[in-house]
Scaffold this motif. Sequence first.
Motif, PDB file in Angstrom:
ATOM      1  N   CYS A   1       0.835  -1.098   0.007  1.00 54.05           N
ATOM      2  CA  CYS A   1      -0.063   0.144   0.094  1.00 54.05           C
ATOM      3  C   CYS A   1       0.886   1.297  -0.127  1.00 54.05           C
ATOM      4  CB  CYS A   1      -0.864   0.166   1.186  1.00 54.05           C
ATOM      5  SG  CYS A   1      -2.120  -1.265   1.274  1.00 54.05           S
ATOM      6  N   TYR A   2       0.460   2.054  -0.787  1.00 50.57           N
ATOM      7  CA  TYR A   2       1.263   3.616  -1.015  1.00 50.57           C
ATOM      8  C   TYR A   2       0.444   4.237   0.082  1.00 50.57           C
ATOM      9  CZ  TYR A   2       3.823   7.681  -2.511  1.00 50.57           C
ATOM     10  OH  TYR A   2       4.706   8.729  -2.372  1.00 50.57           O
ATOM     11  N   PRO A   3       1.082   5.037   1.143  1.00 50.28           N
ATOM     12  CA  PRO A   3       0.445   5.711   1.918  1.00 50.28           C
ATOM     13  C   PRO A   3       0.318   7.190   1.907  1.00 50.28           C
ATOM     14  CG  PRO A   3       2.708   5.425   2.763  1.00 50.28           C
ATOM     15  CD  PRO A   3       2.553   4.741   1.358  1.00 50.28           C
ATOM     16  N   HIS A   4      -1.061   7.660   1.519  1.00 54.16           N
ATOM     17  CA  HIS A   4      -1.234   9.192   1.421  1.00 54.16           C
ATOM     18  C   HIS A   4      -1.542   9.753   2.585  1.00 54.16           C
ATOM     19  CE1 HIS A   4      -1.488   8.535  -3.193  1.00 54.16           C
ATOM     20  NE2 HIS A   4      -1.628   7.332  -3.059  1.00 54.16           N
ATOM     21  N   SER A   5      -0.864  11.020   2.791  1.00 57.44           N
ATOM     22  CA  SER A   5      -1.405  11.831   3.760  1.00 57.44           C
ATOM     23  C   SER A   5      -1.930  13.034   3.657  1.00 57.44           C
ATOM     24  CB  SER A   5      -0.168  11.915   4.878  1.00 57.44           C
ATOM     25  OG  SER A   5       0.192  10.857   5.590  1.00 57.44           O
ATOM     26  N   MET A   6      -2.811  13.746   4.494  1.00 54.23           N
ATOM     27  CA  MET A   6      -3.345  15.203   4.090  1.00 54.23           C
ATOM     28  C   MET A   6      -2.786  15.846   5.240  1.00 54.23           C
ATOM     29  SD  MET A   6      -7.159  16.176   4.702  1.00 54.23           S
ATOM     30  CE  MET A   6      -7.720  18.158   4.962  1.00 54.23           C
ATOM     31  N   LEU A   7      -2.018  17.144   4.550  1.00 50.24           N
ATOM     32  CA  LEU A   7      -1.439  17.985   5.242  1.00 50.24           C
ATOM     33  C   LEU A   7      -2.132  19.078   5.247  1.00 50.24           C
ATOM     34  CD1 LEU A   7       0.918  15.971   3.759  1.00 50.24           C
ATOM     35  CD2 LEU A   7       2.440  17.121   5.059  1.00 50.24           C
ATOM     36  N   TRP A   8      -1.794  19.974   6.489  1.00 50.23           N
ATOM     37  CA  TRP A   8      -2.429  21.589   6.403  1.00 50.23           C
ATOM     38  C   TRP A   8      -1.764  22.112   7.535  1.00 50.23           C
ATOM     39  CZ3 TRP A   8      -4.874  17.528   8.542  1.00 50.23           C
ATOM     40  CH2 TRP A   8      -5.012  17.334   9.938  1.00 50.23           C
ATOM     41  N   GLN A   9      -1.768  23.547   7.567  1.00 49.49           N
ATOM     42  CA  GLN A   9      -1.104  24.383   8.371  1.00 49.49           C
ATOM     43  C   GLN A   9      -2.199  24.565   9.730  1.00 49.49           C
ATOM     44  OE1 GLN A   9      -0.362  28.785   8.855  1.00 49.49           O
ATOM     45  NE2 GLN A   9       1.040  28.149   7.079  1.00 49.49           N
ATOM     46  N   ARG A  10      -1.545  24.640  10.902  1.00 48.98           N
ATOM     47  CA  ARG A  10      -2.488  24.478  11.982  1.00 48.98           C
ATOM     48  C   ARG A  10      -3.422  25.962  12.165  1.00 48.98           C
ATOM     49  NH1 ARG A  10      -0.831  20.699  16.028  1.00 48.98           N
ATOM     50  NH2 ARG A  10       1.397  19.660  15.180  1.00 48.98           N
ATOM     51  N   ARG A  11      -2.596  27.139  11.489  1.00 48.26           N
ATOM     52  CA  ARG A  11      -3.152  28.233  11.575  1.00 48.26           C
ATOM     53  C   ARG A  11      -4.220  28.680  10.429  1.00 48.26           C
ATOM     54  NH1 ARG A  11       2.343  29.372  12.396  1.00 48.26           N
ATOM     55  NH2 ARG A  11       2.264  30.145  10.172  1.00 48.26           N
ATOM     56  N   ASN A  12      -4.294  27.779   9.692  1.00 49.11           N
ATOM     57  CA  ASN A  12      -5.302  27.955   8.496  1.00 49.11           C
ATOM     58  C   ASN A  12      -6.707  27.909   8.802  1.00 49.11           C
ATOM     59  OD1 ASN A  12      -6.897  27.337   5.882  1.00 49.11           O
ATOM     60  ND2 ASN A  12      -5.109  27.173   4.974  1.00 49.11           N
TER      61      ASN A  12
END
Length: 320
Positions: free
Chosen positions: A264-275
Motif C-alpha cells: 500500500c502507498y500511504p497518502h497523508s493529508m497535510l495542512w497548516q495549523r493556523r489555516n
Amino acid sequence: MELDLGAVRAFVAVADCQHFSEAADQLGLTQQAISKRIAKLEAGLGTTLFQRSRHGSDLTEDGTTFLPHARALIALADQATESVLGCARPLRVDVLETRLAATELIRAFHHAHAGVEVDIITSSGLRSGRGALVNGTIDVAFARVVGALDPSIEYIPAYLEPLHVLIGRKHPLATSRQIRLRDLTDSVARMPGNEPGSEWALFYDDLAEDFRLTIDTSGPDFGLDHLLDDIADSADSFIFTGERLRAPWHPEVVQIPIVEPIACYPHSMLWQRRNRHPALPRLIDYVAADFRPFDPEIHWLPPAELCSGRWGSTRESVTR
C-alpha cells in the motif's frame, strides 16, 4: 528599507524549491520575474541570499538567517488577507498529479459537498508542498510524509492505496487474476525519470529491498502513454500503479492487483495549523471518516510508516 512582499514571497519559494524555474511555476510567474524580485531583495538587504550553481540554488548564511523571518512575514500578511477574504476563495489543494488517488479523493469530497469550491494545484510533491503550506500558497497537500515537517504543519493518514501492476499481454503473468510480489523478482519495474530522494522513490526503494525487486529508473520519460506502449511490447517488464490511478486504456496491457501481502502507498493529508479556511474542517472530517487503517495481516508498508504509529487508526480529533 521597506520590504516588498512579492520579493519576499519569491525568496521563500526559491528557498523551498531550490530552483528558480520551479519557484516561478509555483507562483505563476516567469523565471525572469522571479530573478528580478530576488535581485531587488538582495540589493535592498545589501547581501547575497542564494549561492547559484548548475545543480540549483542553495541559501547562503545570510539567506538561512533571513528565511524564518521571511516565512513569518508572509504568514502574517496571508493571515491579514485571509481574515477578510478567506471565505470568498476556493480551497487550494495540492496533488502530485491529477491521475493519482488524491485527486479522486478530492473529487468525491466535492461531489459530497457541492457548495465547496476547490482549486486543484499540481506540484513536485512534499518537496514543494512543505513550504507552500507554511507560506499559505496552498491550504492542503496530499503526499507521503517523510522526514521532518515544520512545527506549524499537521497531518493525518488519508488513504492506503493498494498497488497494482500494469503488464503487457506478452508477459507470462498477464493471465493471472492476482500477482504476488515474489512472482515479480524475474521482471523489471519501469520507472523512467523517477526522482531520486523523492517520497515516492524512497517508497519503491523500500519495496524493492524487502521483496528483491528490480527497478529501472533510466529515461527519458516520455509520459505514461508511451510507457504503456513499451510495456505492451515487453515480456519481462511492468509498471507499478495505484488502485485508483486513471491509466489510459491500452489493448495490449492489463491491470492486475498485488496480493500476499497487499503493498500500500500511504497518502497523508497535510495542512497548516493556523489555516482558517471554512472548508478545511469539513475536508479533514471527510478524509478521517473514509480512512481504512493498516492491517498487518494483509498489508505491507515501509518501515517509516510502521514506526510512526499513525496508520493503525484514524485521528480522533483535530486541534484548530
